[in-house]
Write an enzyme that holds these catalytic residues in place. Structure first.
Site, PDB file in Angstrom:
ATOM      1  N   HIS A  14      -8.803  -5.413   8.262  1.00 46.69           N
ATOM      2  CA  HIS A  14      -8.457  -5.108   6.855  1.00 46.69           C
ATOM      3  C   HIS A  14      -9.140  -6.161   5.985  1.00 46.69           C
ATOM      4  O   HIS A  14      -8.669  -7.295   5.881  1.00 46.69           O
ATOM      5  CB  HIS A  14      -6.942  -5.136   6.649  1.00 46.69           C
ATOM      6  CG  HIS A  14      -6.524  -4.781   5.249  1.00 46.69           C
ATOM      7  ND1 HIS A  14      -5.525  -3.866   4.982  1.00 46.69           N
ATOM      8  CD2 HIS A  14      -6.956  -5.195   4.030  1.00 46.69           C
ATOM      9  CE1 HIS A  14      -5.368  -3.740   3.675  1.00 46.69           C
ATOM     10  NE2 HIS A  14      -6.228  -4.551   3.064  1.00 46.69           N
ATOM     11  N   HIS A  16     -11.446  -7.015   2.264  1.00 47.56           N
ATOM     12  CA  HIS A  16     -12.034  -6.670   0.959  1.00 47.56           C
ATOM     13  C   HIS A  16     -13.296  -7.496   0.764  1.00 47.56           C
ATOM     14  O   HIS A  16     -13.229  -8.731   0.729  1.00 47.56           O
ATOM     15  CB  HIS A  16     -11.046  -6.977  -0.173  1.00 47.56           C
ATOM     16  CG  HIS A  16      -9.781  -6.184  -0.065  1.00 47.56           C
ATOM     17  ND1 HIS A  16      -9.633  -4.939  -0.630  1.00 47.56           N
ATOM     18  CD2 HIS A  16      -8.620  -6.440   0.572  1.00 47.56           C
ATOM     19  CE1 HIS A  16      -8.419  -4.478  -0.357  1.00 47.56           C
ATOM     20  NE2 HIS A  16      -7.790  -5.362   0.381  1.00 47.56           N
ATOM     21  N   LYS A  96      -8.285   5.188   3.639  1.00 51.16           N
ATOM     22  CA  LYS A  96      -7.224   4.295   3.156  1.00 51.16           C
ATOM     23  C   LYS A  96      -6.455   4.958   2.026  1.00 51.16           C
ATOM     24  O   LYS A  96      -7.039   5.319   1.000  1.00 51.16           O
ATOM     25  CB  LYS A  96      -7.853   2.989   2.664  1.00 51.16           C
ATOM     26  CG  LYS A  96      -6.890   2.013   1.998  1.00 51.16           C
ATOM     27  CD  LYS A  96      -5.952   1.370   3.007  1.00 51.16           C
ATOM     28  CE  LYS A  96      -4.928   0.473   2.329  1.00 51.16           C
ATOM     29  NZ  LYS A  96      -5.477  -0.786   1.856  1.00 51.16           N
ATOM     30  N   HIS A 135      -1.426   1.654   2.472  1.00 48.97           N
ATOM     31  CA  HIS A 135      -0.753   0.546   1.780  1.00 48.97           C
ATOM     32  C   HIS A 135       0.661   1.043   1.494  1.00 48.97           C
ATOM     33  O   HIS A 135       0.877   1.767   0.528  1.00 48.97           O
ATOM     34  CB  HIS A 135      -1.493   0.180   0.484  1.00 48.97           C
ATOM     35  CG  HIS A 135      -0.889  -0.996  -0.219  1.00 48.97           C
ATOM     36  ND1 HIS A 135      -1.575  -2.168  -0.457  1.00 48.97           N
ATOM     37  CD2 HIS A 135       0.361  -1.200  -0.710  1.00 48.97           C
ATOM     38  CE1 HIS A 135      -0.779  -3.028  -1.072  1.00 48.97           C
ATOM     39  NE2 HIS A 135       0.400  -2.468  -1.240  1.00 48.97           N
ATOM     40  N   HIS A 169      -1.132  -4.430   6.578  1.00 44.92           N
ATOM     41  CA  HIS A 169      -0.540  -5.724   6.169  1.00 44.92           C
ATOM     42  C   HIS A 169       0.994  -5.682   6.085  1.00 44.92           C
ATOM     43  O   HIS A 169       1.579  -5.906   5.032  1.00 44.92           O
ATOM     44  CB  HIS A 169      -1.133  -6.231   4.856  1.00 44.92           C
ATOM     45  CG  HIS A 169      -1.304  -5.209   3.760  1.00 44.92           C
ATOM     46  ND1 HIS A 169      -0.298  -4.372   3.365  1.00 44.92           N
ATOM     47  CD2 HIS A 169      -2.366  -4.907   2.993  1.00 44.92           C
ATOM     48  CE1 HIS A 169      -0.746  -3.597   2.400  1.00 44.92           C
ATOM     49  NE2 HIS A 169      -2.001  -3.892   2.152  1.00 44.92           N
ATOM     50  N   ASP A 241      -6.695  -8.948   5.277  1.00 43.12           N
ATOM     51  CA  ASP A 241      -6.493  -8.602   3.862  1.00 43.12           C
ATOM     52  C   ASP A 241      -7.050  -9.706   2.974  1.00 43.12           C
ATOM     53  O   ASP A 241      -6.537  -9.949   1.875  1.00 43.12           O
ATOM     54  CB  ASP A 241      -5.020  -8.320   3.540  1.00 43.12           C
ATOM     55  CG  ASP A 241      -4.852  -7.615   2.183  1.00 43.12           C
ATOM     56  OD1 ASP A 241      -5.848  -7.089   1.659  1.00 43.12           O
ATOM     57  OD2 ASP A 241      -3.728  -7.613   1.650  1.00 43.12           O
TER      58      ASP A 241
HETATM   59  C1  NCD Z   1      -5.882  -6.421  -2.535  1.00 43.62           C
HETATM   60  C2  NCD Z   1      -7.093  -6.514  -3.459  1.00 43.62           C
HETATM   61  O1  NCD Z   1      -7.184  -7.497  -4.212  1.00 43.62           O
HETATM   62  O2  NCD Z   1      -7.970  -5.651  -3.395  1.00 43.62           O
HETATM   63  N1  NCD Z   1      -4.865  -7.304  -3.032  1.00 43.62           N
HETATM   64  C3  NCD Z   1      -3.820  -7.801  -2.324  1.00 43.62           C
HETATM   65  O3  NCD Z   1      -2.975  -8.468  -2.930  1.00 43.62           O
HETATM   66  N2  NCD Z   1      -3.686  -7.597  -1.043  1.00 43.62           N
HETATM   67  C4  NCD Z   1      -5.439  -5.008  -2.456  1.00 43.62           C
HETATM   68  C5  NCD Z   1      -4.463  -4.741  -1.359  1.00 43.62           C
HETATM   69  O4  NCD Z   1      -4.807  -4.779  -0.172  1.00 43.62           O
HETATM   70  O5  NCD Z   1      -3.298  -4.502  -1.667  1.00 43.62           O
HETATM   71 ZN    ZN Z   2      -5.959  -5.093   1.160  1.00 42.57          ZN
END
Ligand code: NCD
Ligand code: ZN
Length: 338
Positions: A14, A16, A96, A135, A169, A241
């Protein structure tokens, strides 16, 4: 001689990576330690077409240069036709699903979790073997959002027994308990949710760099997460995450949600598993379980760590972006061996 530990094919299920200058900054901080990652699609606009998936994957590969690194791509959930999914399925590992407005860049997510509205897409995903990542939060009271989502997981898991569902998560005891109830339900667990509780975020001075969605919960929740992660329960795997936001968006009134852990994730996981005398289980938690759950065949890569202090930088930056990692300016106990 300091203690040495090696991990084969570390995976982050996971992640970003954002885009443009931020992608160029953070991409290599994951690809130098992990051999692959599930890439989240919450760009602006979100990734919803085959062209966008392919183009984003190419930009990621470019950002990660010569590192051995496989980006496992995802689409942002919408009601997609079966024809579209058949056409795109070889380019993606998962889709997702974000409830609309629940977190960063999720405004165009699903506005009703009504199972009948979702059924055609979920049935096609099930038939085509596309994994569903969720999520799982409602828009209720912030500490209860994940627990309130459990009936929705139950409904999807029982209506689509052949669909693999990843509870992303997870942060609560109630989500951990759900794992045993449905054979098609799995979960990712972050590093920060194994380390912190709400006390660390707001119990003393407010810590914006620890603010994320879902918010860190109670001590008994963290204990439940640690139990399945340290035990390498085959239904859970590591998903950082890691969610970078520019420093000025975190240190601001109106702090963006997300903890940036990519550059320290493997080192601090090693520290955590060692502290609990569970180092033997880390290989499963950070790789083997994911390979089994997602049915992937990641590229070979072995990362060696040594038990040596490492001072985490105050930030990582390039010409346009600055991002602050978890444990900035602090000393962690394991380092990467180059
Ligand atoms: C994530 C993001 O910033 O893209 N933020 C987070 O707090 N985890 C999005 C997500 O996974 O919820
Ligand atoms: Zn995330």
């Amino acid at each position: 001689m300091s203690k040495i530990f090696s991990i084969s094919k570390p995976l982050d299920m996971h992640l970003h990576l954002r885009d443009n200058d931020m992608l160029n900054l953070v991409g290599p901080l994951t690809s130098n330690t992990f051999c692959g990652a599930i890439i989240m699609p919450n760009l602006v606009p979100p990734v919803t077409t085959k062209e966008a998936v392919v183009a984003y994957k190419n930009r990621i590969k470019q950002a990660c240069g010569n590192d051995t690194f496989e980006p496992y791509m995802t689409l942002f959930f919408q009601n997609y036709s079966r024809e579209f999914l058949e056409d795109v399925k070889d380019e993606i590992t998962a889709i997702k699903l974000y409830p609309a407005g629940i977190t960063t860049n999720s405004e165009t997510g699903v506005s009703s979790m009504d199972i009948e509205t979702l059924r055609p897409t979920l049935q096609a995903m099930s038939d085509l073997g596309i994994i569903l990542c969720i999520h799982g939060e409602t828009n209720g009271f912030v500490m209860d959002r994940e627990a309130e989502f459990m009936p929705i997981y139950e409904s999807i898991a029982s209506n689509f027994p052949n669909l693999k569902i990843i509870m992303e998560h997870i942060t609560t005891k109630s989500a951990v308990e759900m794992l045993d109830k449905y054979p098609n339900l799995y979960a990712t667990i972050t590093l920060h949710h194994l380390l912190i509780t709400l006390d660390d975020v707001v119990g003393g001075m407010l810590k914006p760099h620890l603010f994320c969605k879902p918010i860190a919960k109670r001590y008994e929740d963290r204990a439940a997460l640690l139990n399945v992660a340290l035990g390498a329960n085959p239904k859970v795997c590591f998903g950082s995450d890691s969610a970078p936001h520019p420093k000025n968006k975190k240190e601001s009134c109106g702090c963006a949600a997300g903890v940036f852990t990519a550059p320290i994730a493997l080192q601090v996981l090693t520290e955590l598993f060692e502290k609990h005398n569970c180092l033997d289980n880390l290989q499963k938690f950070v790789s083997d379980n994911a390979i089994n759950i997602y049915g992937i065949n990641p590229p070979s890569k072995t990362i060696t760590l040594e038990k040596a202090d490492f001072k985490v930088p105050s930030s990582y930056k390039n010409d346009t972006e600055t991002v602050v990692p978890m444990y900035a300016n602090e000393v962690i106990k394991w380092s990467l061996v180059n």
